[in-house]
Design a protein around this motif. Structure first.
Motif, mmCIF file in Angstrom:
data_model
loop_
_atom_site.group_PDB
_atom_site.id
_atom_site.type_symbol
_atom_site.label_atom_id
_atom_site.label_comp_id
_atom_site.label_asym_id
_atom_site.label_seq_id
_atom_site.Cartn_x
_atom_site.Cartn_y
_atom_site.Cartn_z
ATOM 1 N N ARG A 67 3.205 8.038 -8.383
ATOM 2 C CA ARG A 67 3.541 8.035 -6.959
ATOM 3 C C ARG A 67 2.876 9.199 -6.224
ATOM 4 O O ARG A 67 2.484 9.060 -5.061
ATOM 5 C CB ARG A 67 5.062 8.093 -6.785
ATOM 6 N N ILE A 68 2.755 10.344 -6.882
ATOM 7 C CA ILE A 68 2.083 11.478 -6.252
ATOM 8 C C ILE A 68 0.603 11.163 -6.040
ATOM 9 O O ILE A 68 0.024 11.471 -4.993
ATOM 10 C CB ILE A 68 2.250 12.753 -7.113
ATOM 11 N N ALA A 69 -0.005 10.514 -7.037
ATOM 12 C CA ALA A 69 -1.428 10.212 -6.950
ATOM 13 C C ALA A 69 -1.722 9.048 -6.015
ATOM 14 O O ALA A 69 -2.709 9.072 -5.269
ATOM 15 C CB ALA A 69 -1.978 9.907 -8.350
ATOM 16 N N GLY A 70 -0.864 8.021 -6.037
ATOM 17 C CA GLY A 70 -1.165 6.810 -5.274
ATOM 18 C C GLY A 70 -0.318 6.594 -4.049
ATOM 19 O O GLY A 70 -0.502 5.605 -3.332
ATOM 20 N N GLY A 71 0.654 7.479 -3.782
ATOM 21 C CA GLY A 71 1.522 7.313 -2.629
ATOM 22 C C GLY A 71 2.726 6.447 -2.949
ATOM 23 O O GLY A 71 2.905 5.961 -4.070
ATOM 24 N N GLY A 72 3.584 6.266 -1.974
ATOM 25 C CA GLY A 72 4.792 5.466 -2.169
ATOM 26 C C GLY A 72 5.946 6.254 -2.747
ATOM 27 O O GLY A 72 6.901 5.681 -3.279
ATOM 28 N N GLY A 73 5.861 7.585 -2.632
ATOM 29 C CA GLY A 73 6.907 8.422 -3.223
ATOM 30 C C GLY A 73 8.254 8.295 -2.544
ATOM 31 O O GLY A 73 9.277 8.662 -3.136
ATOM 32 N N GLU A 74 8.288 7.757 -1.333
ATOM 33 C CA GLU A 74 9.567 7.618 -0.630
ATOM 34 C C GLU A 74 10.515 6.659 -1.344
ATOM 35 O O GLU A 74 11.725 6.680 -1.126
ATOM 36 C CB GLU A 74 9.338 7.141 0.811
ATOM 37 N N ALA A 75 9.976 5.803 -2.225
ATOM 38 C CA ALA A 75 10.822 4.856 -2.969
ATOM 39 C C ALA A 75 11.435 5.477 -4.213
ATOM 40 O O ALA A 75 12.311 4.874 -4.842
ATOM 41 C CB ALA A 75 10.004 3.625 -3.364
ATOM 42 N N LEU A 76 10.984 6.681 -4.579
ATOM 43 C CA LEU A 76 11.464 7.302 -5.819
ATOM 44 C C LEU A 76 12.960 7.593 -5.776
ATOM 45 O O LEU A 76 13.646 7.439 -6.789
ATOM 46 C CB LEU A 76 10.698 8.598 -6.092
ATOM 47 N N LEU A 77 13.464 8.016 -4.625
ATOM 48 C CA LEU A 77 14.893 8.334 -4.532
ATOM 49 C C LEU A 77 15.739 7.114 -4.862
ATOM 50 O O LEU A 77 16.712 7.205 -5.624
ATOM 51 C CB LEU A 77 15.225 8.858 -3.140
ATOM 52 N N GLY A 78 15.361 5.966 -4.323
ATOM 53 C CA GLY A 78 16.080 4.736 -4.652
ATOM 54 C C GLY A 78 15.966 4.373 -6.120
ATOM 55 O O GLY A 78 16.933 3.887 -6.717
#
Length: 267
Positions: A67-78
């Motif tokens: 997620r850090i490399a490719g983005g989309g980290g906002e979904a990690l919390l869920g």
């Protein structure tokens, strides 16, 4: 939900189910009067459960790195909240399986007493005869057993709260440390290593406050000073406090991750 997250949730459920059912080994020891063997079985299960938390690390770390490399980290919390929910679901299932597990553990203790071989006991559990034993041991909780929870618990609220806190720390330790690495990517390795400190404190709390209480109660039951029914209620209450700990982990997950991310700057 992708395949990787399914694997993580299933692994989390297996770890917490084993940890919850481990307490049934103590009930089996009281019923069979094989206390030393039941403690050995309990310690094996607890060791597997508490050590297996570290196996979650590589799966979760890879997910964070991606997620850090490719983005989309906002979904990690869920994603992490779903993993925590899997832990709570497994503990709840474990509580309902305690009557069945205590019968299975009693049979395992008897089998080991006869053959004196851990390997033979494991192979027997996977054999057709062992699988039939699982079917025969199946015993769902009765309504009368739920009513028994209104009677004395056998331990004080302080012990139950301490167990709840310790279980919350163990549940959230690895997850919060890894998520802290996402919040503070510059020091994400430092943040991930702080999980050992959290889990270490929780383990000390468990071994110092919870396990001695159950050990003393086991001796009291064997010597006739406490009833087996009271001991079983105590185990159920300890398991319920474990469930409360996994639910508490949901509430403290994000604050814990933010605190760890901040501490990582100053270690």
């Amino acid at each position: 939900m992708d395949r990787q997250l399914v694997i993580i949730c299933l692994l989390t459920m297996a770890i917490n189910l084993i940890g919850t059912l481990a307490y049934a080994a103590r009930i089996a020891g009281v019923r069979t009067r094989r206390i030393a063997m039941s403690f050995a079985l309990f310690n094996i299960l607890v060791l597997v459960s508490r050590t297996s938390n570290s196996f979650l690390g590589p799966f979760l770390a890879k997910r964070i790195e991606s997620r850090i490399a490719g983005g989309g980290g906002e979904a990690l919390l869920g994603d992490f909240q779903l993993v925590l929910a899997s832990a709570s679901l497994a503990v709840l299932a474990g509580i309902f399986l305690v009557p069945t597990a205590q019968r299975l553990f009693a049979g395992a203790i008897g089998h080991f007493q006869e053959h004196r071989s851990t390997l033979r006991m494991i192979l027997h559990s996977a054999s057709p005869e062992g699988l039939r034993s699982v079917r025969d041991a199946w015993t769902p909780p009765h309504v009368s057993q739920l009513r028994q929870l209104a009677k004395p618990k056998g331990v004080g609220w302080g012990v139950l709260l301490a167990n709840c806190l310790a279980q919350a720390l163990i549940t959230v330790g690895v997850l919060a440390s890894l998520y802290a690495g996402y919040l503070n990517p510059e020091f994400r390795v430092t943040a991930s290593q702080l999980s050992a400190v959290i889990n270490g404190l929780a383990t000390i709390l468990l071994f110092a406050l919870i396990d001695p209480q159950l050990s003393v109660m086991t001796d009291d039951v064997i010597e006739g000073r406490l009833s087996e029914a009271l001991f079983r209620r105590t185990i159920v209450w300890i398991s319920i406090s474990r469930l409360a700990g996994t639910l508490l982990a949901q509430a403290v997950f994000l604050p814990a991750a933010q605190l760890i991310a901040w501490i990582a700057n100053y270690v």
